[in-house]
Design a protein around this motif. Structure first.
Motif, PDB file in Angstrom:
ATOM      1  N   PRO A  48       0.824  -1.420   0.259  1.00 45.15           N
ATOM      2  CA  PRO A  48      -0.019  -0.025   0.059  1.00 45.15           C
ATOM      3  C   PRO A  48       0.437   1.668   0.245  1.00 45.15           C
ATOM      4  CG  PRO A  48      -0.610  -1.795   1.927  1.00 45.15           C
ATOM      5  CD  PRO A  48       0.228  -2.234   1.248  1.00 45.15           C
ATOM      6  N   SER A  49       0.332   2.394  -0.392  1.00 41.11           N
ATOM      7  CA  SER A  49       0.882   3.850  -0.336  1.00 41.11           C
ATOM      8  C   SER A  49       1.735   4.055   0.759  1.00 41.11           C
ATOM      9  CB  SER A  49       0.365   4.797  -1.123  1.00 41.11           C
ATOM     10  OG  SER A  49       1.025   5.808  -1.112  1.00 41.11           O
ATOM     11  N   GLY A  50       2.617   4.499   0.941  1.00 44.03           N
ATOM     12  CA  GLY A  50       3.387   4.827   2.693  1.00 44.03           C
ATOM     13  C   GLY A  50       3.896   3.888   4.051  1.00 44.03           C
ATOM     14  N   CYS A  51       3.112   2.499   2.635  1.00 34.71           N
ATOM     15  CA  CYS A  51       3.830   1.469   3.600  1.00 34.71           C
ATOM     16  C   CYS A  51       4.959   1.669   3.519  1.00 34.71           C
ATOM     17  CB  CYS A  51       3.159  -0.001   2.991  1.00 34.71           C
ATOM     18  SG  CYS A  51       4.142  -0.782   1.901  1.00 34.71           S
ATOM     19  N   GLY A  52       6.529   2.067   3.379  1.00 34.83           N
ATOM     20  CA  GLY A  52       7.771   1.813   3.466  1.00 34.83           C
ATOM     21  C   GLY A  52       8.765   1.170   2.124  1.00 34.83           C
ATOM     22  N   THR A  89      11.028   3.595   1.664  1.00 35.17           N
ATOM     23  CA  THR A  89      11.934   3.449   2.529  1.00 35.17           C
ATOM     24  C   THR A  89      13.431   2.099   2.829  1.00 35.17           C
ATOM     25  OG1 THR A  89      10.682   4.533   4.181  1.00 35.17           O
ATOM     26  CG2 THR A  89      12.130   3.908   5.805  1.00 35.17           C
ATOM     27  N   ARG A 106      15.998   3.084   0.536  1.00 34.17           N
ATOM     28  CA  ARG A 106      16.465   3.534   0.742  1.00 34.17           C
ATOM     29  C   ARG A 106      17.933   3.046   1.615  1.00 34.17           C
ATOM     30  NH1 ARG A 106      13.262   7.327  -0.194  1.00 34.17           N
ATOM     31  NH2 ARG A 106      12.512   7.218   2.228  1.00 34.17           N
TER      32      ARG A 106
END
Ligand SMILES: Nc1ncnc2c1ncn2[C@@H]1O[C@H](COP(=O)(O)OP(=O)(O)OP(=O)(O)O)[C@@H](O)[C@H]1O
Ligand SMILES: [Mg+2]
Length: 310
Positions: free
Chosen positions: A39-43, A46, A49
């Motif tokens: 889902p959008s924003g789940c990492g 991150t 990176r």
């Protein structure tokens, strides 16, 4: 695990009180093309990176595994992990060919060497440009070598960016929604480029050589994930965290890890083939009502830990 190239162990990440990733564990085998959905924003970014090394995790570790059994913890970027982002990362004042040769130049020469060592630098530069031209030919951009990014379409820019990453021969290529800004037809064209990497892996395996391409691609398009990869991983915040004694949501973890069917670039696309797996992914990864048991999933994942068709 045999021929593991990248290992993520108990990785967690948070931004002050915002807990984003919880206890992520992942083994990537050389030659796998893995799609990461969630889902959008789940990492997802991150996590990427942390793998690149620009933003090391708050807890746990990312490791590169050498063929000789050596293991090295990643805390800074290096040429072993190449990355392509959704937004084109090209220098507008350099031609496509110069953009692709740029990384080799930075890697193999220094400024004094380029300014004062012209005798050596000249032939090396010619070699870099030749390699860049060959790589762009492979990306079917042989006619655009001398063009500048503003003269190229979005799809062409993204192919230059992939060439830019591949020329450094990274052990693993990371792609963060690389086709997200492209129209449908261009997107499909670029998906076929990824399938050609898979074909190159098959040829290498046939010749008893190590497969040259290991790829981790983040995409929000489930059909794309199933089409381009041989293993799909789902990262999600929707799982039963109360079961492991957490009082508040601790962030996303891997809740899905399955092989995906493999296609050749010229295969007819039949999305009916994807239907079952797509439903499964929507249910396991994207459905907030379905909170998968962490313990059960991990037991199951042990059986699938190799994933893909490697
Ligand atoms: N530098 C930062 N500082 C603070 N919070 C951040 C930072 N980067 C990301 N976040 C937060 O971490 C969470 C995960 O973000 P991330 O970009 O990794 O998600 P994503 O899965 O890649 O989302 P998308 O699908 O929209 O690209 C989000 O809540 C975001 O707001
Ligand atoms: Mg992202």
């Amino acid at each position: 695990m045999d021929d593991c190239i990248l290992k993520i162990e108990n990785l967690s990440h948070w931004f002050s009180s915002n807990r984003v990733l919880h206890n992520v564990n992942l083994d990537v085998v050389r030659g796998q093309i893995i799609a990461l959905v969630g889902p959008s924003g789940c990492g997802k970014s991150t996590l990427l990176r942390a793998i690149v090394g620009t933003h090391p995790p708050c807890a746990g570790k990312v490791m590169m595994c050498g063929g000789d059994g050596s293991v090295r913890v990643i805390d800074t970027p290096d040429r072993e992990r190449g990355i392509v982002y959704q937004r084109y990362s090209l220098f507008p004042h350099l031609t496509a060919q110069e953009n692709v040769a740029y990384g080799l130049m930075i890697d193999q020469t220094s400024i004094p060497n380029r300014l004062f060592g012209r005798k050596k630098w000249g032939p090396l530069r010619a070699q870099h440009m030749e390699e860049a031209a060959a790589m762009l030919e492979r990306m079917q951009l042989g006619s655009a070598l001398k063009k500048y990014p503003p003269e190229l379409s979005g799809g062409m820019c993204q192919r230059v960016a992939i060439a830019q990453a591949l020329i450094m021969r990274p052990s693993i290529l990371l792609l963060d929604e690389p086709f997200g800004a492209l129209d449908e037809a261009t997107r499909e064209e670029l998906q076929r480029v990824l399938l050609t990497l898979y074909q190159e892996n098959l040829v290498a395996r046939k010749n008893d050589e190590p497969p040259p391409h290991t790829v981790l691609i983040v995409t929000h398009e489930i059909n794309e994930a199933i089409y381009v990869s041989d293993r799909v991983i789902g990262l999600s915040q929707y799982w039963d965290w109360k079961e492991v004694g957490e009082k508040t949501a601790p962030g996303a973890t891997i809740v899905y890890d399955r092989p995906a069917p493999v296609f050749a670039p010229n295969d007819e696309r039949d999305f009916m083939v994807f239907r079952e797996q797509k439903e499964e992914i929507l249910h396991a990864v994207f459905d907030p009502e379905y909170c998968q048991s962490y313990t059960e999933y991990n037991q199951m994942a042990a059986g699938f830990s190799k994933g893909g068709n490697a």
